[in-house]
Motif scaffolding. Sequence first.
Motif, PDB file in Angstrom:
ATOM      1  N   VAL A  47      52.076  44.652  48.688  1.00  0.00           N
ATOM      2  CA  VAL A  47      50.719  44.749  48.151  1.00  0.00           C
ATOM      3  C   VAL A  47      50.569  43.758  47.008  1.00  0.00           C
ATOM      4  CG1 VAL A  47      49.056  46.255  46.996  1.00  0.00           C
ATOM      5  CG2 VAL A  47      50.503  47.164  48.812  1.00  0.00           C
ATOM      6  N   LEU A  48      49.457  43.007  46.982  1.00  0.00           N
ATOM      7  CA  LEU A  48      49.176  42.057  45.921  1.00  0.00           C
ATOM      8  C   LEU A  48      47.920  42.503  45.187  1.00  0.00           C
ATOM      9  CD1 LEU A  48      49.985  40.338  48.744  1.00  0.00           C
ATOM     10  CD2 LEU A  48      50.137  38.499  47.081  1.00  0.00           C
ATOM     11  N   LEU A  49      47.874  42.257  43.860  1.00  0.00           N
ATOM     12  CA  LEU A  49      46.716  42.624  43.066  1.00  0.00           C
ATOM     13  C   LEU A  49      46.334  41.471  42.137  1.00  0.00           C
ATOM     14  CD1 LEU A  49      48.834  45.461  42.756  1.00  0.00           C
ATOM     15  CD2 LEU A  49      46.491  46.284  42.647  1.00  0.00           C
ATOM     16  N   SER A  50      45.043  41.307  41.875  1.00  0.00           N
ATOM     17  CA  SER A  50      44.560  40.295  40.939  1.00  0.00           C
ATOM     18  C   SER A  50      43.287  40.802  40.296  1.00  0.00           C
ATOM     19  CB  SER A  50      44.285  38.972  41.664  1.00  0.00           C
ATOM     20  OG  SER A  50      43.727  38.023  40.769  1.00  0.00           O
ATOM     21  N   SER A  51      43.080  40.481  39.010  1.00  0.00           N
ATOM     22  CA  SER A  51      41.899  40.957  38.299  1.00  0.00           C
ATOM     23  C   SER A  51      41.262  39.809  37.526  1.00  0.00           C
ATOM     24  CB  SER A  51      42.289  42.084  37.333  1.00  0.00           C
ATOM     25  OG  SER A  51      41.151  42.658  36.732  1.00  0.00           O
ATOM     26  N   ASP A  52      39.929  39.699  37.589  1.00  0.00           N
ATOM     27  CA  ASP A  52      39.195  38.629  36.926  1.00  0.00           C
ATOM     28  C   ASP A  52      37.914  39.155  36.290  1.00  0.00           C
ATOM     29  OD1 ASP A  52      40.382  35.841  37.541  1.00  0.00           O
ATOM     30  OD2 ASP A  52      40.455  36.843  39.470  1.00  0.00           O
ATOM     31  N   PRO A  53      37.716  38.908  34.973  1.00  0.00           N
ATOM     32  CA  PRO A  53      36.409  39.197  34.379  1.00  0.00           C
ATOM     33  C   PRO A  53      35.468  38.027  34.624  1.00  0.00           C
ATOM     34  CG  PRO A  53      37.893  38.399  32.688  1.00  0.00           C
ATOM     35  CD  PRO A  53      38.678  38.417  33.982  1.00  0.00           C
ATOM     36  N   ILE A  54      34.178  38.304  34.774  1.00  0.00           N
ATOM     37  CA  ILE A  54      33.192  37.247  35.008  1.00  0.00           C
ATOM     38  C   ILE A  54      32.347  37.115  33.754  1.00  0.00           C
ATOM     39  CG2 ILE A  54      31.378  36.412  36.540  1.00  0.00           C
ATOM     40  CD1 ILE A  54      34.246  36.848  37.742  1.00  0.00           C
ATOM     41  N   ASN A 128      25.984  43.046  25.335  1.00  0.00           N
ATOM     42  CA  ASN A 128      24.544  42.749  25.296  1.00  0.00           C
ATOM     43  C   ASN A 128      24.034  42.186  26.614  1.00  0.00           C
ATOM     44  OD1 ASN A 128      25.461  40.075  25.250  1.00  0.00           O
ATOM     45  ND2 ASN A 128      25.215  39.885  23.031  1.00  0.00           N
ATOM     46  N   ARG A 129      24.925  42.081  27.611  1.00  0.00           N
ATOM     47  CA  ARG A 129      24.520  41.747  28.967  1.00  0.00           C
ATOM     48  C   ARG A 129      25.549  42.331  29.922  1.00  0.00           C
ATOM     49  NH1 ARG A 129      25.916  35.439  30.441  1.00  0.00           N
ATOM     50  NH2 ARG A 129      28.086  35.443  29.815  1.00  0.00           N
ATOM     51  N   MET A 130      25.209  42.374  31.181  1.00  0.00           N
ATOM     52  CA  MET A 130      26.099  42.967  32.173  1.00  0.00           C
ATOM     53  C   MET A 130      27.428  42.211  32.228  1.00  0.00           C
ATOM     54  SD  MET A 130      25.282  43.653  36.234  1.00  0.00           S
ATOM     55  CE  MET A 130      23.636  44.270  35.840  1.00  0.00           C
ATOM     56  N   VAL A 131      28.527  42.966  32.265  1.00  0.00           N
ATOM     57  CA  VAL A 131      29.873  42.386  32.366  1.00  0.00           C
ATOM     58  C   VAL A 131      30.548  42.992  33.595  1.00  0.00           C
ATOM     59  CG1 VAL A 131      32.150  42.168  31.298  1.00  0.00           C
ATOM     60  CG2 VAL A 131      30.096  42.014  29.887  1.00  0.00           C
ATOM     61  N   LEU A 132      31.126  42.131  34.414  1.00  0.00           N
ATOM     62  CA  LEU A 132      31.786  42.572  35.647  1.00  0.00           C
ATOM     63  C   LEU A 132      33.245  42.128  35.639  1.00  0.00           C
ATOM     64  CD1 LEU A 132      31.770  43.582  38.653  1.00  0.00           C
ATOM     65  CD2 LEU A 132      31.096  41.251  39.272  1.00  0.00           C
ATOM     66  N   THR A 133      34.142  43.059  35.942  1.00  0.00           N
ATOM     67  CA  THR A 133      35.551  42.727  36.160  1.00  0.00           C
ATOM     68  C   THR A 133      35.918  43.137  37.582  1.00  0.00           C
ATOM     69  OG1 THR A 133      36.138  43.024  33.840  1.00  0.00           O
ATOM     70  CG2 THR A 133      37.932  43.102  35.428  1.00  0.00           C
ATOM     71  N   VAL A 134      36.502  42.206  38.321  1.00  0.00           N
ATOM     72  CA  VAL A 134      36.870  42.440  39.715  1.00  0.00           C
ATOM     73  C   VAL A 134      38.389  42.482  39.831  1.00  0.00           C
ATOM     74  CG1 VAL A 134      36.686  41.638  42.092  1.00  0.00           C
ATOM     75  CG2 VAL A 134      34.814  41.195  40.479  1.00  0.00           C
ATOM     76  N   THR A 135      38.915  43.550  40.390  1.00  0.00           N
ATOM     77  CA  THR A 135      40.341  43.633  40.709  1.00  0.00           C
ATOM     78  C   THR A 135      40.478  43.627  42.228  1.00  0.00           C
ATOM     79  OG1 THR A 135      40.847  44.886  38.715  1.00  0.00           O
ATOM     80  CG2 THR A 135      42.447  45.006  40.517  1.00  0.00           C
ATOM     81  N   ALA A 136      41.217  42.657  42.739  1.00  0.00           N
ATOM     82  CA  ALA A 136      41.403  42.528  44.185  1.00  0.00           C
ATOM     83  C   ALA A 136      42.778  43.047  44.592  1.00  0.00           C
ATOM     84  CB  ALA A 136      41.252  41.076  44.622  1.00  0.00           C
ATOM     85  N   VAL A 137      42.843  43.630  45.764  1.00  0.00           N
ATOM     86  CA  VAL A 137      44.084  44.127  46.340  1.00  0.00           C
ATOM     87  C   VAL A 137      44.283  43.434  47.684  1.00  0.00           C
ATOM     88  CG1 VAL A 137      45.346  46.170  47.115  1.00  0.00           C
ATOM     89  CG2 VAL A 137      43.676  46.359  45.253  1.00  0.00           C
ATOM     90  N   GLY A 138      45.501  43.037  47.966  1.00  0.00           N
ATOM     91  CA  GLY A 138      45.780  42.377  49.237  1.00  0.00           C
ATOM     92  C   GLY A 138      47.143  42.747  49.764  1.00  0.00           C
TER      93      GLY A 138
END
Length: 326
Positions: A47-54, A128-138
């Motif tokens: 299993v692989l994981l990665s996380s990125d804030p935008i 003060n604005r929308m913040v998204l963090t994406v964590t991917a699993v593979g």
Amino acid sequence: MKIGKVQESVLKRSVLRQLKTRRGEIILGAGLGEDCAILAPGEGEIVLLSSDPITGTGKDMARYGIHASANDIAASGGEPTAVLLTILLPPSCEEKELRELMAQAEETCASLHIQIAGGHTEVTDAVNRMVLTVTAVGKAAAGTAVATGTAKPDGDLVVTKWIALEGTSIAAKEKEEQLRTRFPGFLVEEAMAFDRYLSIIPEAAVAGKSGVWAMTDVTEGGIFGALWEMAESSGVGLEIDLKKLPIRQETVEICNFLDWNPYELISGGSLLIAAENGADLVRKLEAEKIPAAVVGRTTRGKDRIVKNGEEKRFLEPAKPDELYQL
């Protein structure tokens, strides 16, 4: 919306109801009160994981974020299967904006056959604005993972598609009105549409089957940053021909207008590969209709040189991405 966890009715209506893509490996996914997704890959898999804030763009953040995290998995030799989304909303945000973000996230995941398996959604005055963090699993077969830092000396360096695609697309969207005063509409519209090239999953799959040494997706810091990181982590030198780095004319024009260096601009959609035989890899990629070019070689020693005709310069550690000038 009120500060705190998003209300249950909003969560059901504007988050969970948007999620339709499913994968067999996800045996427990996003749901009310569920804090963990459960992935059950096949025997002999990892299993692989990665996380990125935008943080670099306010527009289309779900599209850019999901591609960025999925690309990290693919560049490591894996198949992305799921993402988890952490969404922080300012109190001024309206439910419509959350629903639109989730609809875009689901659309992007569906195009990549990835399931949104969970996450967290919260309203807070800390942003003060929308913040998204994406964590991917593979997942990947045991023993097939590829790293950034496993390049060897005396090999070829290959770049897929074109550099600075992501940065050009974001700039065209954020500065559309200003750019239209200088360039014809078709150029600006084509640059905005570069986000259709963001996925490196197809080329990573081809490269992974070809026994390459190392891969990394070219993101923040641009191609110069990616080259430096691969060389530094692998302990090798580089010789790069600047004129061989593939770049679209739209990128050249927009970067000149904004006084940006395209070689230090976020380049999601491009994959940097170290391989023993770059020409053979390019042929395999082009057979799958993926543009690619051999741009230089790895060398023994520590010199990281970029040649532009008779001129030479030495690469330096990655600088702040040009996109932050927005």
